[in-house]
Enzyme design. Sequence first.
Site, PDB file in Angstrom:
ATOM      1  N   TYR A   1       0.439 -15.133 -31.151  1.00  0.00           N
ATOM      2  CA  TYR A   1       1.855 -14.849 -31.692  1.00  0.00           C
ATOM      3  C   TYR A   1       2.845 -15.292 -30.729  1.00  0.00           C
ATOM      4  O   TYR A   1       2.676 -15.445 -29.455  1.00  0.00           O
ATOM      5  CB  TYR A   1       1.996 -13.239 -32.150  1.00  0.00           C
ATOM      6  CG  TYR A   1       2.114 -12.432 -31.012  1.00  0.00           C
ATOM      7  CD1 TYR A   1       1.215 -11.719 -30.231  1.00  0.00           C
ATOM      8  CD2 TYR A   1       3.702 -12.266 -30.510  1.00  0.00           C
ATOM      9  CE1 TYR A   1       1.607 -11.098 -29.178  1.00  0.00           C
ATOM     10  CE2 TYR A   1       3.791 -11.062 -29.431  1.00  0.00           C
ATOM     11  CZ  TYR A   1       2.772 -10.477 -28.706  1.00  0.00           C
ATOM     12  OH  TYR A   1       2.843  -9.733 -27.828  1.00  0.00           O
ATOM     13  N   CYS A   2       4.051 -15.483 -31.440  1.00  0.00           N
ATOM     14  CA  CYS A   2       5.151 -15.901 -30.568  1.00  0.00           C
ATOM     15  C   CYS A   2       6.487 -15.345 -31.060  1.00  0.00           C
ATOM     16  O   CYS A   2       6.585 -14.321 -31.223  1.00  0.00           O
ATOM     17  CB  CYS A   2       5.151 -17.313 -30.596  1.00  0.00           C
ATOM     18  SG  CYS A   2       5.343 -18.331 -31.827  1.00  0.00           S
ATOM     19  N   ARG A   3       7.414 -16.032 -30.882  1.00  0.00           N
ATOM     20  CA  ARG A   3       8.941 -15.600 -31.100  1.00  0.00           C
ATOM     21  C   ARG A   3       9.397 -15.545 -32.635  1.00  0.00           C
ATOM     22  O   ARG A   3      10.158 -14.669 -32.969  1.00  0.00           O
ATOM     23  CB  ARG A   3       9.863 -16.689 -30.626  1.00  0.00           C
ATOM     24  CG  ARG A   3       9.910 -16.666 -29.121  1.00  0.00           C
ATOM     25  CD  ARG A   3      10.767 -17.893 -28.862  1.00  0.00           C
ATOM     26  NE  ARG A   3      10.827 -18.140 -27.338  1.00  0.00           N
ATOM     27  CZ  ARG A   3      11.304 -19.088 -26.662  1.00  0.00           C
ATOM     28  NH1 ARG A   3      11.662 -20.074 -27.263  1.00  0.00           N
ATOM     29  NH2 ARG A   3      11.344 -18.748 -25.375  1.00  0.00           N
TER      30      ARG A   3
ATOM     31  N   LEU B   1       6.513 -11.673 -33.101  1.00  0.00           N
ATOM     32  CA  LEU B   1       6.937 -10.362 -32.647  1.00  0.00           C
ATOM     33  C   LEU B   1       8.184  -9.841 -33.497  1.00  0.00           C
ATOM     34  O   LEU B   1       8.181  -8.472 -33.959  1.00  0.00           O
ATOM     35  CB  LEU B   1       7.245 -10.464 -31.303  1.00  0.00           C
ATOM     36  CG  LEU B   1       7.437  -8.849 -30.623  1.00  0.00           C
ATOM     37  CD1 LEU B   1       6.187  -8.069 -30.604  1.00  0.00           C
ATOM     38  CD2 LEU B   1       7.897  -8.983 -29.152  1.00  0.00           C
TER      39      LEU B   1
END
Lengths: 225, 225
Positions: free
Chosen positions: B179-181, B209
């Site tokens: 996962y990332c931003r 997130l």
Amino acid sequence: MRADERARKTALYEQFARVGKALANPARLELLDLLAQGERSVEELAAAAGLRVSNTSAQLRVLAGAGLVASRRDGVRIYYRLADQNVSAFTGRVQDFATSRLADAEQAARSYLGDVAALEPVAPDELVRRLNDGQVLVLDVRPEAEYAAGHIPGAVNVPHDQLAARLAELPGGADIVAYCRGRYCVFAPDAVRQLRARGFSAWPLAGGLPDWRHAGLPVTAQASA
Amino acid sequence: MRADERARKTALYEQFARVGKALANPARLELLDLLAQGERSVEELAAAAGLRVSNTSAQLRVLAGAGLVASRRDGVRIYYRLADQNVSAFTGRVQDFATSRLADAEQAARSYLGDVAALEPVAPDELVRRLNDGQVLVLDVRPEAEYAAGHIPGAVNVPHDQLAARLAELPGGADIVAYCRGRYCVFAPDAVRQLRARGFSAWPLAGGLPDWRHAGLPVTAQASA
DNA sequence: AACCTATTCTAATATATTTTGGAATATTGT
DNA sequence: ACAATATTCCAAAATATATTAGAATAGGTT
């Protein structure tokens, strides 16, 4: 970051900003609120928003460029409408967002509308209940053209600026629920205050026709009785 | 309409437009996405967004003026953060709104991110289920500072730009969810493509997130193991 | 075909926003 | 006190937006 990756990222954020730019102007926001009531010609919109026709046309072009409105031609006139119902839900959120976190916005709303909460607005589903029980008159205080474009089934149209002169048409005993363009429209709160001052039992509908629509409740375009 | 009523109405729409104006600039939208990961100093934000410090400061002032961000001073640094969690929910809506109705925006997203849907993103609640069953490694591919500011409990941080060099740290057999931003961040999709090319079983987390947070799922600021 | 009307287009002006480089300010550490 | 550093403030230049008046366009009517 590679140069082309940065360029693509910037391009993406520029696209996102197009929506913000469309919402960055008070005249355009007012046009969107008017269009939430139903389609209107450029001339009608200009008159309702107090703008010149050429300016209105330019602002509508900006809104169309951001995908917020669509139009159709009918003879010599061009009728604009919201691109879809999500647009008014979205602009409503922008407005609530502003009033909930900007003290100046909250104060501007209060200065324009007065203390609406003190009038004890009736929620759409509460109005549905009271309609099922009978004994409540639904009053649409918007201009005739907006009523014609769509209204709550059974509602009676008395535009806000004719209300004082037409009080005799209203049944004295009934409870009245008045509605207008939405949460930030002054017509219904003003009407309720007028009616109460004349001895009627009246309340505003919370959220006006847009919130009624978003609750999935029925809207009809038929003329009133 | 009386002159003062018109003035109040205009004043109200001007207040609404303040929110639009704040969102009308790509640099500001990028700053908001960065701040959705956690608080950051002006200098850090400038570096991450590729802006001059003085420009970043000016844009943050605009965002603060619209009530979108808040700040605190810690010694010589000033740390900015989103005013509250609703802000990132709101900017997410603006972005979805843009990509869903503007062909150019949809294309810009595709050009930057590639075909994310083809990677079969895992929804947050689906990840929760798979975590309960064990056997899934959660990989946070954001920069270290963002991981430190808050991450999914148990997630391992390997910043996207170090992934290629640190593949040996990853267990060969396990399923990996990266996962990332957020929805429009390229780190996780890129990481998943890299991992798959090296024979790993990997998927992106849908929404990064921010969506995990909005789903009410837990976030921890502890360091990783 | 000529005319009427609603809308858009155009060019000009006024205003607002963005960005920059450097000066000013505030805090920390010596 | 002084120096170092992060941030903000300021003034200027570049760019974008808003608004207006009037010309041009498109459809309808006589």
